[in-house]
Enzyme design. Structure first.
Site, PDB file in Angstrom:
ATOM      1  N   LYS A 128      12.073  -3.827 -28.113  1.00  0.00           N
ATOM      2  CA  LYS A 128      11.470  -4.615 -29.204  1.00  0.00           C
ATOM      3  C   LYS A 128      11.989  -4.157 -30.563  1.00  0.00           C
ATOM      4  CE  LYS A 128       8.064  -7.084 -27.061  1.00  0.00           C
ATOM      5  NZ  LYS A 128       6.722  -7.274 -26.611  1.00  0.00           N
TER       6      LYS A 128
ATOM      7  N   LYS B  54      14.329 -10.594 -18.085  1.00  0.00           N
ATOM      8  CA  LYS B  54      13.059 -11.107 -17.557  1.00  0.00           C
ATOM      9  C   LYS B  54      12.664 -12.415 -18.251  1.00  0.00           C
ATOM     10  CE  LYS B  54       9.238  -9.407 -20.239  1.00  0.00           C
ATOM     11  NZ  LYS B  54       7.909  -8.922 -20.354  1.00  0.00           N
TER      12      LYS B  54
ATOM     13  N   LYS C 133       7.743 -14.765 -22.526  1.00  0.00           N
ATOM     14  CA  LYS C 133       7.040 -15.792 -23.283  1.00  0.00           C
ATOM     15  C   LYS C 133       7.355 -15.721 -24.770  1.00  0.00           C
ATOM     16  CE  LYS C 133       2.763 -13.291 -22.626  1.00  0.00           C
ATOM     17  NZ  LYS C 133       3.022 -12.021 -23.294  1.00  0.00           N
TER      18      LYS C 133
HETATM   19  P1  TYM Z   1       2.595  -9.077 -21.352  1.00  0.00           P
HETATM   20  O1  TYM Z   1       1.719  -9.945 -22.179  1.00  0.00           O
HETATM   21  O2  TYM Z   1       3.995  -8.882 -21.793  1.00  0.00           O
HETATM   22  O3  TYM Z   1       2.615  -9.604 -19.881  1.00  0.00           O
HETATM   23  C1  TYM Z   1       1.393  -9.843 -19.177  1.00  0.00           C
HETATM   24  C2  TYM Z   1       1.541  -9.526 -17.707  1.00  0.00           C
HETATM   25  O4  TYM Z   1       2.513 -10.366 -17.114  1.00  0.00           O
HETATM   26  C3  TYM Z   1       3.530  -9.607 -16.506  1.00  0.00           C
HETATM   27  N1  TYM Z   1       4.815 -10.308 -16.713  1.00  0.00           N
HETATM   28  C4  TYM Z   1       5.684 -10.600 -15.761  1.00  0.00           C
HETATM   29  N2  TYM Z   1       5.662 -10.367 -14.438  1.00  0.00           N
HETATM   30  C5  TYM Z   1       6.721 -10.795 -13.715  1.00  0.00           C
HETATM   31  N3  TYM Z   1       7.797 -11.419 -14.254  1.00  0.00           N
HETATM   32  C6  TYM Z   1       7.864 -11.658 -15.574  1.00  0.00           C
HETATM   33  N4  TYM Z   1       8.917 -12.289 -16.080  1.00  0.00           N
HETATM   34  C7  TYM Z   1       6.773 -11.246 -16.392  1.00  0.00           C
HETATM   35  N5  TYM Z   1       6.506 -11.335 -17.713  1.00  0.00           N
HETATM   36  C8  TYM Z   1       5.290 -10.756 -17.892  1.00  0.00           C
HETATM   37  C9  TYM Z   1       3.491  -8.268 -17.213  1.00  0.00           C
HETATM   38  O5  TYM Z   1       4.020  -7.222 -16.443  1.00  0.00           O
HETATM   39  C10 TYM Z   1       2.008  -8.087 -17.460  1.00  0.00           C
HETATM   40  O6  TYM Z   1       1.358  -7.577 -16.310  1.00  0.00           O
HETATM   41  N6  TYM Z   1       0.930  -4.626 -22.807  1.00  0.00           N
HETATM   42  C11 TYM Z   1       0.697  -5.729 -21.889  1.00  0.00           C
HETATM   43  C12 TYM Z   1      -0.673  -6.337 -22.054  1.00  0.00           C
HETATM   44  C13 TYM Z   1      -1.747  -5.346 -21.952  1.00  0.00           C
HETATM   45  C14 TYM Z   1      -2.277  -4.772 -20.769  1.00  0.00           C
HETATM   46  C15 TYM Z   1      -3.267  -3.868 -21.205  1.00  0.00           C
HETATM   47  C16 TYM Z   1      -1.997  -4.943 -19.409  1.00  0.00           C
HETATM   48  C17 TYM Z   1      -2.404  -4.806 -23.010  1.00  0.00           C
HETATM   49  N7  TYM Z   1      -3.304  -3.928 -22.551  1.00  0.00           N
HETATM   50  C18 TYM Z   1      -4.011  -3.111 -20.282  1.00  0.00           C
HETATM   51  C19 TYM Z   1      -2.749  -4.173 -18.501  1.00  0.00           C
HETATM   52  C20 TYM Z   1      -3.719  -3.284 -18.944  1.00  0.00           C
HETATM   53  C21 TYM Z   1       1.745  -6.789 -22.132  1.00  0.00           C
HETATM   54  O7  TYM Z   1       2.327  -6.847 -23.172  1.00  0.00           O
HETATM   55  O8  TYM Z   1       1.891  -7.681 -21.125  1.00  0.00           O
END
Ligand code: TYM
Length: 337
Positions: free
Chosen positions: A117, A199, A202
């Site tokens: 990032k 990956k 979004k």
């Molecule tokens: P984030 O918002 O980037 O993604 C949310 C969840 O989706 C999964 N994910 C994917 N899995 C498979 N293929 C992909 N292309 C893909 N893109 C996203 C991510 O692995 C994630 O599980 N920091 C976290 C959000 C968060 C969180 C937490 C998660 C904040 N606090 C506490 C668990 C526990 C995040 O940015 O995920």
């Protein structure tokens, strides 16, 4: 007498930093909805995390509510799961600060997501982006969960959460339960359709390589017809992530949507080229996402209902979070208010 069993607890979240994609669904939400009977589940919209990258305020508000509607449309029944908005439960930010004091500079510097990032947002490498994993550790540890389901890319953050929790427990005794990350076998890493080594994200703009949860069927079909396959000569549907990453990604998506194994998919498409396979994957995705899109669209029109869900969720989450925070404040030596 009524039997009381204590359910195990599960927690996860998604940043409303962009519209949810097929990756968010297959890597995360799909694996949450089946667990409500077995676990006491907490899921949230991680809006505090979203602002580590500059957001348009109106878009952030809209996406946060849409994300809630999509959670419910994906099968997370608010009667059985606690659904809330992170910024409505101030204990996240409060514990996040405390845990910042137990996360080391070197550890935070090694986070892959921070490095990625920072490279993408060279003009905005802010403190929040750097300390993001301490806030994520707080999100988790406040609820003392047994299981934290995440995609592959978040595993490193959950591991750092372990390190921070162990360090804290080492000083003050068993304050935090050490949770397990749960990474699904299929779908943990859905790649871009146009660049299968990156990956599906979004937060990318206008990337033809991503499928949004709310994309209509014609858009999904067009994206899959355009999907990059591999330039190998054998031209057959075979799972080989290293040499055929494009086809492997499509097979992963097809498997996650239909439940077929890679062997079954190889047999189903034996003797057929990529041209036949790609629209079939598109159709499987259209059918998987259709009911979600329709239900989320319906729910988005019912703002009063969504409001009642997130208010109720914040109340329940706040109750659990406050208990942990009080304990932490006492342990570190803060005077009780
Ligand atoms: P984030 O918002 O980037 O993604 C949310 C969840 O989706 C999964 N994910 C994917 N899995 C498979 N293929 C992909 N292309 C893909 N893109 C996203 C991510 O692995 C994630 O599980 N920091 C976290 C959000 C968060 C969180 C937490 C998660 C904040 N606090 C506490 C668990 C526990 C995040 O940015 O995920």
């Amino acid at each position: 007498m009524e039997e009381t069993t204590v359910k195990k607890r599960m927690l996860s979240g998604i940043k409303p930093s962009g519209d949810l994609t097929l990756g968010s669904y297959l890597g995360a939400i799909k694996n949450w909805s089946a667990r409500a009977e077995e676990f006491d589940c907490f899921y949230f919209m991680a809006d505090l995390h979203a602002i580590t990258v500059r957001q348009n305020p109106a878009d952030l508000r809209r996406r946060t509510l849409e994300q809630l509607a999509q959670y419910i449309a994906c099968g997370l029944d608010p009667e059985k799961n606690t659904l809330f908005i992170q910024s409505h439960v101030p204990q996240h930010a409060e514990l996040g600060w405390v845990l910042n004091c137990y996360a080391m500079f070197g550890e935070l510097s090694r986070m892959t997501q921070f490095k990625d990032k920072s490279a993408k947002n060279a003009d905005n490498i802010n403190g929040g982006l750097f300390t993001y994993p301490s806030l994520m550790a707080a999100d988790i540890l406040l609820y003392q969960p047994d299981l934290v389901p995440v995609g592959e890319d978040q595993k490193q953050h959950v591991e750092l959460c372990h390190t921070i929790a162990r360090r804290f427990n080492g000083v003050y005794g068993d304050v935090f339960k050490i949770p397990e990350p749960y990474v699904p076998k299929v779908g943990a890493r859905i790649m871009s359709l146009t660049n299968p080594t990156a990956k599906m994200s979004k937060s990318e703009n206008e990337d033809t390589g991503r499928i949004l949860l709310m994309d209509p069927p014609e858009v999904i079909m067009r994206q899959f017809k355009r999907a990059i396959t591999d330039s190998d000569t054998e031209h057959c549907v075979r799972f080989d992530r290293e040499n055929k990453p494009g086809v492997a990604n499509l097979m992963t998506i097809y498997s996650a949507c239909t439940g077929e194994t890679y062997e079954q998919i190889e047999a189903e498409f034996a003797g057929q080229g990529y041209g036949a396979f790609k629209p079939k994957v598109g159709e499987a995705v259209v059918e998987t996402l259709r009911p979600i899109r329709e239900e989320a669209t319906r729910l988005m029109k019912d703002k009063a209902y969504l409001e009642s869900v997130y208010r109720d969720g914040a109340r329940k989450a706040g109750y659990v979070a406050e208990k942990t925070l009080r304990k932490v404040y006492k342990k570190v030596g803060f005077v009780a208010p």
